[in-house]
Motif scaffolding. Structure first.
Motif, mmCIF file in Angstrom:
data_model
loop_
_atom_site.group_PDB
_atom_site.id
_atom_site.type_symbol
_atom_site.label_atom_id
_atom_site.label_comp_id
_atom_site.label_asym_id
_atom_site.label_seq_id
_atom_site.Cartn_x
_atom_site.Cartn_y
_atom_site.Cartn_z
ATOM 1 N N ASP A 1 0.838 -1.195 0.000
ATOM 2 C CA ASP A 1 0.000 0.000 0.000
ATOM 3 C C ASP A 1 0.875 1.248 0.000
ATOM 4 O O ASP A 1 1.924 1.275 0.648
ATOM 5 N N ARG A 2 0.451 2.289 -0.703
ATOM 6 C CA ARG A 2 1.283 3.492 -0.744
ATOM 7 C C ARG A 2 1.267 4.255 0.578
ATOM 8 O O ARG A 2 1.978 5.264 0.723
ATOM 9 N N ARG A 3 0.493 3.806 1.529
ATOM 10 C CA ARG A 3 0.491 4.413 2.864
ATOM 11 C C ARG A 3 1.249 3.553 3.875
ATOM 12 O O ARG A 3 1.147 3.795 5.078
ATOM 13 N N PHE A 4 2.013 2.578 3.395
ATOM 14 C CA PHE A 4 2.806 1.763 4.300
ATOM 15 C C PHE A 4 3.786 2.648 5.068
ATOM 16 O O PHE A 4 4.628 3.328 4.483
ATOM 17 N N HIS A 5 3.626 2.655 6.375
ATOM 18 C CA HIS A 5 4.471 3.456 7.270
ATOM 19 C C HIS A 5 4.509 4.940 6.872
ATOM 20 O O HIS A 5 5.513 5.620 7.073
ATOM 21 N N ALA A 6 3.399 5.438 6.338
ATOM 22 C CA ALA A 6 3.237 6.891 6.156
ATOM 23 C C ALA A 6 2.808 7.441 7.515
ATOM 24 O O ALA A 6 1.657 7.254 7.932
ATOM 25 N N GLN A 7 3.717 8.101 8.215
ATOM 26 C CA GLN A 7 3.468 8.448 9.612
ATOM 27 C C GLN A 7 2.264 9.388 9.800
ATOM 28 O O GLN A 7 1.580 9.290 10.820
ATOM 29 N N PRO A 8 1.946 10.295 8.854
ATOM 30 C CA PRO A 8 0.778 11.157 9.071
ATOM 31 C C PRO A 8 -0.548 10.517 8.658
ATOM 32 O O PRO A 8 -1.572 11.190 8.655
ATOM 33 N N VAL A 9 -0.558 9.217 8.290
ATOM 34 C CA VAL A 9 -1.771 8.606 7.750
ATOM 35 C C VAL A 9 -2.930 8.735 8.740
ATOM 36 O O VAL A 9 -2.769 8.577 9.951
ATOM 37 N N ALA A 10 -4.089 9.053 8.196
ATOM 38 C CA ALA A 10 -5.304 9.211 9.004
ATOM 39 C C ALA A 10 -6.490 9.260 8.047
ATOM 40 O O ALA A 10 -6.324 9.287 6.814
ATOM 41 N N CYS A 11 -7.670 9.279 8.597
ATOM 42 C CA CYS A 11 -8.898 9.396 7.798
ATOM 43 C C CYS A 11 -9.912 10.170 8.629
ATOM 44 O O CYS A 11 -9.638 10.526 9.788
ATOM 45 N N PRO A 12 -11.101 10.416 8.102
ATOM 46 C CA PRO A 12 -12.086 11.172 8.897
ATOM 47 C C PRO A 12 -12.466 10.507 10.217
ATOM 48 O O PRO A 12 -12.901 11.182 11.150
ATOM 49 N N ASP A 13 -12.268 9.180 10.316
ATOM 50 C CA ASP A 13 -12.639 8.496 11.550
ATOM 51 C C ASP A 13 -11.595 8.623 12.652
ATOM 52 O O ASP A 13 -11.925 8.463 13.834
ATOM 53 N N CYS A 14 -10.330 8.860 12.281
ATOM 54 C CA CYS A 14 -9.288 8.826 13.314
ATOM 55 C C CYS A 14 -8.307 9.992 13.244
ATOM 56 O O CYS A 14 -7.382 10.045 14.061
ATOM 57 N N GLY A 15 -8.492 10.896 12.310
ATOM 58 C CA GLY A 15 -7.507 11.940 12.115
ATOM 59 C C GLY A 15 -7.825 13.241 12.813
ATOM 60 O O GLY A 15 -8.797 13.349 13.570
ATOM 61 N N PRO A 16 -7.005 14.245 12.564
ATOM 62 C CA PRO A 16 -7.231 15.577 13.134
ATOM 63 C C PRO A 16 -8.578 16.161 12.695
ATOM 64 O O PRO A 16 -9.158 15.746 11.684
ATOM 65 N N ARG A 17 -9.036 17.131 13.429
ATOM 66 C CA ARG A 17 -10.343 17.743 13.194
ATOM 67 C C ARG A 17 -10.203 19.221 12.868
ATOM 68 O O ARG A 17 -9.352 19.923 13.438
ATOM 69 N N LEU A 18 -11.034 19.694 11.971
ATOM 70 C CA LEU A 18 -11.106 21.108 11.622
ATOM 71 C C LEU A 18 -12.127 21.821 12.506
ATOM 72 O O LEU A 18 -13.110 21.231 12.953
ATOM 73 N N ARG A 19 -11.872 23.115 12.684
ATOM 74 C CA ARG A 19 -12.884 23.955 13.328
ATOM 75 C C ARG A 19 -12.724 25.372 12.809
ATOM 76 O O ARG A 19 -11.606 25.823 12.547
ATOM 77 N N LEU A 20 -13.823 26.063 12.648
ATOM 78 C CA LEU A 20 -13.803 27.476 12.289
ATOM 79 C C LEU A 20 -14.278 28.267 13.499
ATOM 80 O O LEU A 20 -15.391 28.080 13.991
ATOM 81 N N VAL A 21 -13.392 29.145 13.977
ATOM 82 C CA VAL A 21 -13.659 29.921 15.185
ATOM 83 C C VAL A 21 -13.858 31.374 14.778
ATOM 84 O O VAL A 21 -12.942 32.005 14.241
ATOM 85 N N PRO A 22 -15.026 31.952 15.021
ATOM 86 C CA PRO A 22 -15.248 33.353 14.656
ATOM 87 C C PRO A 22 -14.651 34.309 15.676
ATOM 88 O O PRO A 22 -14.501 33.972 16.861
ATOM 89 N N ALA A 23 -14.271 35.491 15.217
ATOM 90 C CA ALA A 23 -13.844 36.546 16.133
ATOM 91 C C ALA A 23 -15.043 37.048 16.923
ATOM 92 O O ALA A 23 -16.183 37.029 16.435
ATOM 93 N N ALA A 24 -14.790 37.481 18.134
ATOM 94 C CA ALA A 24 -15.865 37.982 18.982
ATOM 95 C C ALA A 24 -16.551 39.164 18.300
ATOM 96 O O ALA A 24 -15.893 40.087 17.811
ATOM 97 N N GLY A 25 -17.878 39.110 18.269
ATOM 98 C CA GLY A 25 -18.658 40.204 17.701
ATOM 99 C C GLY A 25 -18.666 40.257 16.190
ATOM 100 O O GLY A 25 -19.172 41.215 15.600
ATOM 101 N N SER A 26 -18.108 39.224 15.521
ATOM 102 C CA SER A 26 -18.039 39.250 14.054
ATOM 103 C C SER A 26 -19.340 38.846 13.391
ATOM 104 O O SER A 26 -19.544 39.090 12.202
ATOM 105 N N GLY A 27 -20.234 38.204 14.156
ATOM 106 C CA GLY A 27 -21.472 37.726 13.566
ATOM 107 C C GLY A 27 -21.310 36.462 12.754
ATOM 108 O O GLY A 27 -22.261 36.016 12.093
ATOM 109 N N VAL A 28 -20.130 35.854 12.796
ATOM 110 C CA VAL A 28 -19.859 34.637 12.038
ATOM 111 C C VAL A 28 -20.223 33.435 12.899
ATOM 112 O O VAL A 28 -19.934 33.399 14.101
ATOM 113 N N ARG A 29 -20.833 32.419 12.289
ATOM 114 C CA ARG A 29 -21.178 31.224 13.048
ATOM 115 C C ARG A 29 -20.003 30.260 13.066
ATOM 116 O O ARG A 29 -19.278 30.124 12.081
#
Length: 777
Positions: free
Chosen positions: A176-204
């Motif tokens: 597999d081309r991911r053999f011992h690829a140290q950053p390997v991950a998927c949506p089930d086990c990998g890092p997570r994204l988040r969007l954080v709005p500035a205070a008072g920006s009105g952004v959700r």
């Protein structure tokens, strides 16, 4: 008749270079399996160890292909082969676990997402569809996530993300081309994204798959988003929205310094710039640097505030899956196709990497943060380069995509640390025949930058295994970097640093990059803005006869006062007046530099020059470029470093093919005097000669003066090699003209490539000079 049985052979093969984290072991496994060989492969602290057994012709083909056909990201620098007794093994070739014995191996740089991973990212049927961290052994983060060596997942910032069963199967499968690829991950086990709005920006706020879409909508609406990349945060906005660009420039207090942009694809690049085939190759390389391109004239859709006063545009392409999602996949709501992507920091500070720190240090700059929870172990800014007409590259900032790739040294050095200078700081460690630059840090005037330098030094020593026995620094007594070097030398070695003259280090850097052994001196042309001279004045227009052991000053630009010292650099009009004063040219009111100064400023400056108050003598060529820029009416007040010189170069480029004449310097033993140039330029001004023609004549005049002194040096001492170094040689027009004239005169010309000509390359020169000095003791 029975065919004779071929005697088997067994060999131990050791491979040195960048051979971990790049799919080298699976490559070896497939190669041995295809050739029906037995044995094993293992990572070690020094590289890769292989034992292979089978027919002699198969083993020979195996050894040959190891060095000639390695994986895309591998860089093999040495293959050792040793005969072993045959064991009679006929079992399958295996991959063994990492051997953690002492030694050194090389870590690859971060590289752009590969085509296979981007196809998975866009494929709704793939389990990594829209996964912003899709990667494999051929791409993705390496340096910025590594916390130690040998390179395994346990010593990366991915250690906090246990693999799911599906990822673990890929990780353990040699096919597999991911053999011992140290950053390997998927949506089930990998890092997570988040969007954080500035205070008072009105952004959700938003998370995971929704976060890039919300960020894209914000960018479309003219907002500014802090985006976490591989090596730190960027500040992003729509590059075609003039109000957004102006807002970002004001919030960041950036003055008129150009912004770099990221284009969604090559079609977007061609809308805003005119790239050559060589520039396209640099743009699309796995390194994905910022490339300086000629800005498209006419109906350019970019906001005027992107790069005011410059014909060039810094352009890069997306290099992470998150960048691709930010621009949008097919079927997504449309967003900007060109984004400003400038370093996520305040002016003068290092790039921000920590998420909580980003929320505070970038508060007031960003309207929202597109963050993720994979920590960044090593900050790493974007690299910057230009491509010469002959297709060669000149790196101006060496960082992401290059670091920590080693440079081969022409002279062996003891374990050493060189700390560089105070501007464009990048440190360097070396041992034996290798040197490693750290990432670009920036200007060393802030406590936060000094802290970043300390972290970079610790990380580079940890990743390279270098334990310095000597420390090298610039000779300038007031440099922050030199004071830090004193403290580190005392802690690491118990000795004082080796202090290396600034311009000697520049020339030694060029020599080392071109693998000169240094036994024969070169003619070194060291032109920059500021460097501490051995006589206590400011140097910067020097022609040296130099090797690693020392130098002799063969010629210099005739000095002039530098009113206000380094603080006066922001006022090119004052530099012009000081040069006119030194040349005996009157400050007539029709001269642009005189007009630019109010009467009270002229009176004060005249007194200052007459009395020598707060004036230091300088032979700096960079300051002469600033002075001529103002005298020609191009730039009188600089809002960012080298603005006046950059705008003078841009003016000269626009008239380069229209006028081939040149101003003439006064040539005397040991000096070239700009007084005749200034007098001729004033005369041309009064004739109504356009500023671009004045600028072109000045550039050609400098190149001809360089050539004249190199000819004199060759006649006097018989040297035929010229090294061009220092920040002034980031000027493409000047560097090309010097190289053309010198080459035509029969000189071998050394120009910087992967090592920056500016102070970003200084540490390499310090390293080889200091190592030579200590060897001579």
């Amino acid at each position: 008749m029975t065919a004779p049985v071929t005697e088997a052979v067994r060999r131990r093969v050791t491979v040195r270079g960048t051979v971990q984290g790049v799919g080298f072991r699976p490559f070896v496994h497939r190669l041995a399996t295809d050739l029906a060989l037995a044995g094993f492969v293992s990572n070690t602290a020094s590289g890769v160890l292989i034992e292979v057994e089978g027919p002699p012709d198969g083993v020979a083909r195996f050894c040959d292909r190891l060095a000639t056909q390695p994986p895309p990201l591998a860089a093999v620098i040495g293959v050792g082969v040793e005969d072993l007794p045959v064991t009679g093994a006929d079992d399958a070739f295996t991959i063994r676990s990492t051997d953690r014995s002492p030694g050194r191996t090389l870590l690859p740089p971060d590289t752009a997402a590969c085509d296979d991973c981007l196809r998975e990212l866009a494929d709704p049927a793939d389990r990594r569809h829209r996964h912003p961290f899709v990667t494999c052994t051929h791409c993705g983060p390496r340096f910025t996530i590594a916390t130690g060596m040998p390179y395994d997942r346990a010593v990366t910032t991915m250690t906090g993300f246990p693999m799911c069963p599906a990822c673990a199967r890929e990780y353990g499968d040699p096919g597999d081309r991911r053999f011992h690829a140290q950053p390997v991950a998927c949506p089930d086990c990998g890092p997570r994204l988040r969007l954080v709005p500035a205070a008072g920006s009105g952004v959700r706020p938003a998370r995971d798959a929704d976060a890039p879409a919300v960020a894209r909508a914000l960018l479309t609406a003219g907002r500014i988003v802090a985006v976490k990349g591989l090596g730190g945060y960027h500040l992003a906005c729509d590059a075609m929205n003039a109000r957004a660009v102006d807002t970002l420039r004001a919030r960041k207090e950036r003055g008129g310094k150009p912004f770099a942009v990221m284009c969604a694809d090559l079609d977007a690049v061609r809308r805003v710039a005119v790239p050559s085939s060589a520039e396209l190759a640099a743009l699309t390389s796995p390194r994905r640097p910022i490339v300086l391109l000629r800005r498209r004239a006419g109906q350019n859709p970019l906001a005027p505030g992107i790069c005011p006063g410059s014909p060039h545009l810094g352009v890069m392409l997306p290099y992470t899956p998150l960048h691709t999602l930010l621009f949008g996949l097919p079927g997504d709501p449309p967003g900007p196709r060109v984004l400003v992507m400038t370093s996520g920091n305040r002016s003068g500070e290092p790039i921000v990497t920590d998420d909580e720190e980003a929320l505070t240090r970038l508060a007031g700059l960003a309207d929202a943060w597109l963050a993720h929870d994979r920590p960044i172990a090593s900050p790493c800014d974007d690299s910057l380069l230009r491509v010469r007409p002959d297709g060669t590259e000149q790196v101006l900032r060496r960082s992401r995509g290059y670091v920590p790739r080693p440079l081969r040294l022409p002279v062996a050095v003891r374990p050493a640390l060189a700390v560089g200078g105070d501007l464009k700081n990048a440190l360097c460690v070396g041992e034996g025949d290798q040197a490693w630059f750290g990432p670009h840090i920036g200007d060393m005037g802030e406590l936060t930058t000094l802290a970043a330098a300390r972290r970079a030094e610790s990380q580079m020593r940890r990743l390279t295994g270098v334990s310095p026995e000597l420390v090298a620094a610039d000779r300038h007594p007031g440099y922050h970097s030199a004071r830090w070097a004193r403290r580190r030398a005392a802690q690491l070695t118990g000795r004082t640093p080796v202090f290396v003259q600034h311009h000697h280090a520049h020339i030694a850097s060029a020599m080392a990059e071109h693998s000169l052994v240094g036994t024969t001196p070169v003619i070194g042309v060291a032109f920059d803005g500021t460097g501490y001279g051995d006589d206590g004045t400011v140097w910067g227009g020097e022609i040296l006869l130099a090797d690693y052991a020392g130098f002799r000053r063969f010629a210099r630009l005739t000095p002039a006062p530098l009113p206000g010292g380094d603080a006066g650099v922001a006022n090119p009009c004052r530099l012009a007046l000081a040069r006119l004063w030194a040349a005996g040219v009157r400050w007539d009111p029709d001269l642009p530099c005189v007009t630019a100064c109010p009467p009270e400023e002229l009176t004060l400056l005249e007194r200052q020059l007459a009395r020598g108050v707060a004036c230091v003598a300088t032979s700096s060529m960079g300051r002469l470029f600033d002075a001529v820029s103002s005298l020609a009416g191009v730039c009188h007040r600089a809002r960012y470093e080298a603005q006046a010189a950059l705008e003078l170069e841009a003016a000269a480029a626009s008239a380069w093919d229209a006028d081939g004449s040149a101003y003439t310097f006064g040539i005397a033993a040991g000096a070239f005097d700009p007084a005749p140039v200034l007098s001729a330029l004033v005369a041309d001004l009064r004739r109504g000669t356009p500023a671009p023609v004045l600028a072109a004549r000045f550039h050609r005049g400098v190149a001809r003066a360089v050539t004249e002194f190199c000819l004199r040096a060759r006649q006097d001492v018989g040297l035929g090699t010229v090294a061009l170094s220092g920040g002034v040689f980031a000027n493409a027009l000047l560097e090309e003209e010097c190289a053309r004239l010198l080459g035509g005169a029969g000189f071998t010309v050394l120009r910087h490539g992967e090592v920056p000509p500016n102070d970003g390359g200084l540490a390499l020169g310090q390293l080889v000079v200091a190592a030579h000095e200590r060897q001579e003791e």
